[in-house]
Write an enzyme that holds these catalytic residues in place. Structure first.
Site, PDB file in Angstrom:
ATOM      1  N   HIS A  23     -39.619   2.491  59.446  1.00 15.13           N
ATOM      2  CA  HIS A  23     -38.652   1.887  58.513  1.00 15.13           C
ATOM      3  C   HIS A  23     -37.346   2.645  58.631  1.00 15.13           C
ATOM      4  CE1 HIS A  23     -37.856   0.335  54.141  1.00 15.13           C
ATOM      5  NE2 HIS A  23     -36.746   0.380  54.867  1.00 15.13           N
ATOM      6  N   GLU A 210     -39.215  -2.855  46.398  1.00  9.64           N
ATOM      7  CA  GLU A 210     -38.379  -1.646  46.392  1.00  9.64           C
ATOM      8  C   GLU A 210     -37.754  -1.574  44.990  1.00  9.64           C
ATOM      9  OE1 GLU A 210     -34.955  -1.852  48.998  1.00  9.64           O
ATOM     10  OE2 GLU A 210     -34.488   0.284  48.762  1.00  9.64           O
ATOM     11  N   ASP A 289     -32.326   4.984  55.542  1.00  9.23           N
ATOM     12  CA  ASP A 289     -30.906   5.093  55.926  1.00  9.23           C
ATOM     13  C   ASP A 289     -30.493   6.562  55.840  1.00  9.23           C
ATOM     14  OD1 ASP A 289     -30.111   2.100  55.938  1.00  9.23           O
ATOM     15  OD2 ASP A 289     -31.143   2.374  54.026  1.00  9.23           O
TER      16      ASP A 289
HETATM   17  N1  ADE Z   1     -30.612  -2.325  54.139  1.00  8.46           N
HETATM   18  C1  ADE Z   1     -30.521  -1.050  54.535  1.00  8.46           C
HETATM   19  N2  ADE Z   1     -31.272  -0.269  53.748  1.00  8.46           N
HETATM   20  C2  ADE Z   1     -31.879  -1.068  52.845  1.00  8.46           C
HETATM   21  C3  ADE Z   1     -32.802  -0.869  51.789  1.00  8.46           C
HETATM   22  N3  ADE Z   1     -33.266   0.338  51.470  1.00  8.46           N
HETATM   23  N4  ADE Z   1     -33.193  -1.930  51.078  1.00  8.46           N
HETATM   24  C4  ADE Z   1     -32.740  -3.141  51.360  1.00  8.46           C
HETATM   25  N5  ADE Z   1     -31.876  -3.390  52.350  1.00  8.46           N
HETATM   26  C5  ADE Z   1     -31.457  -2.359  53.092  1.00  8.46           C
HETATM   27 ZN    ZN Z   2     -34.940  -0.356  54.268  1.00 13.16          ZN
END
Ligand code: ADE
Ligand code: ZN
Length: 347
Positions: A23, A210, A289
């Site tokens: 991820h 999430e 990220d």
């Molecule tokens: N795009 C990049 N990171 C993300 C995340 N954590 N949740 C949703 N979209 C994303």
């Molecule tokens: Zn993500």
């Protein structure tokens, strides 16, 4: 973070474990230094005076507050060389963290909306991935991710633009993902395009649970028919769903530092990663990220180990889960699992 961080011994041992990262948004690996370099190279004006000012702006309250900066930052990516530089930098870092395999999401719509050709995106990423395979021995796949705040029609258009490239990138492009603003954009919005991608033989994943409810995890499974859930931490709100995930060994690609930075949890100590793992769920640790959330995959392992008091055996299980949950062929998984067993026995 470096070896100056606490627990250098644990960090060193974690690095020796063969692991996969499943991820990871390549646009989310854009470090401020590279952002400035690319802005200069491409004549793009950034609304920040310095690298430090960019980092100081990374104070997020929720997913949307992050996405606004993430899409703005991606505006410096223009040429094939930019996408190459971005991915090459990540892969060097991934290799240093002991990753042997990575499955990288990329958001073509973020770039095509700005007039960048999808061929440019594929070409730059693929050059870096193939080079890293040959020089660093790290394997990788690409997951083309649709932006869920846009329409399903837009996703179909993106798929149509990408499909002529499939043959050229068959060794890399194995799957489809779904990301961006979760609340109000349920998985079922993309039922038809996912059905088409399944017919085409792509592996399917989607972000769900999430910020959005456990119900989105259910519809990602039942309607989109994904085989892996990105995040999925809200699944524990629905005990029946959690039992289904455990029974069916559906992997969850959990991103602890991301969840902390975006306010999904208030502290890492209250993250449900360890509870999910101890309940028998197929959880994995990932960075999401890393340039925005202050940590790459090893930082996520280390921070989780400390905050949740994970044992060495549990950390090895998390590494093994990452290999099991990957889209690698079974012989490759078995080879990496053997290497992991050997590395773990040295610790
Ligand atoms: N795009 C990049 N990171 C993300 C995340 N954590 N949740 C949703 N979209 C994303
Ligand atoms: Zn993500």
């Amino acid at each position: 973070m470096t070896d100056q961080t606490p627990n250098p011994e644990l960090r060193r041992w974690l690095r020796t474990l063969p692991k996969a990262e499943l991820h990871l948004h390549i646009e989310g690996t854009l470090e401020p230094e590279l952002m400035f370099e690319l802005a200069r190279r491409n004549g793009v004006t950034l609304p920040y005076a310095s690298v430090e000012a960019v980092r100081a702006a990374y104070q997020f309250t929720d997913l949307q507050s992050f996405l606004d900066l993430y899409y703005a930052g991606a505006g410096v990516l223009v040429t094939e060389q930019d996408f190459y530089d971005l991915a090459a930098a990540y892969l060097r870092r991934a290799h240093a963290d002991g990753l042997c395999h990575v499955e990288i999401m990329f958001d073509p719509q973020t770039h095509t909306q700005r007039g960048v050709a999808i061929d440019t995106v594929f070409a730059g990423l693929a050059r870096a991935l193939r080079e890293a395979r040959d020089t660093l021995g790290i394997s990788s796949y690409l997951l083309l991710s649709f932006l869920r705040h846009l329409s399903e029609e837009d996703a179909f258009d993106t798929l149509a633009a990408a499909l002529p490239l499939r043959e050229a990138y068959r060794d890399l492009w194995v799957g489809i993902g779904l990301d961006s603003s979760e609340r109000g954009n349920p998985p079922e919005k993309f039922t038809r395009v996912y059905a088409r991608c399944a017919e085409l033989g792509f592996r399917l994943v989607a972000h769900a649970g999430e910020e959005g409810p456990a119900a989105y995890v259910r519809t990602a499974l039942d309607t989109l028919r994904v085989s892996r859930i990105d995040h999925g931490v809200r699944s524990s709100d629905d005990p029946d769903l959690l039992q289904q995930l455990i029974r069916q060994r559906i992997p969850l690609t959990v991103c602890p530092l991301s969840n902390l930075k975006l306010g999904v949890v208030k502290t890492l100590a209250e993250h449900n990663l360890a509870r999910l793992l101890r309940a028998g769920a197929m959880v994995t640790i990932n960075a999401d990220d890393p340039a925005y959330f202050g940590g790459y995959v090893l930082d996520n392992y280390l921070a989780s180990a400390v905050a949740l008091d994970l044992s060495h055996d549990e950390l090895v299980t998390l590494a093994a889960n990452s290999i099991h949950a990957s889209f690698l062929p079974t012989p490759d998984k078995n080879r990496l699992l053997d290497q992991l067993a050997h590395a773990a026995s040295q610790g």
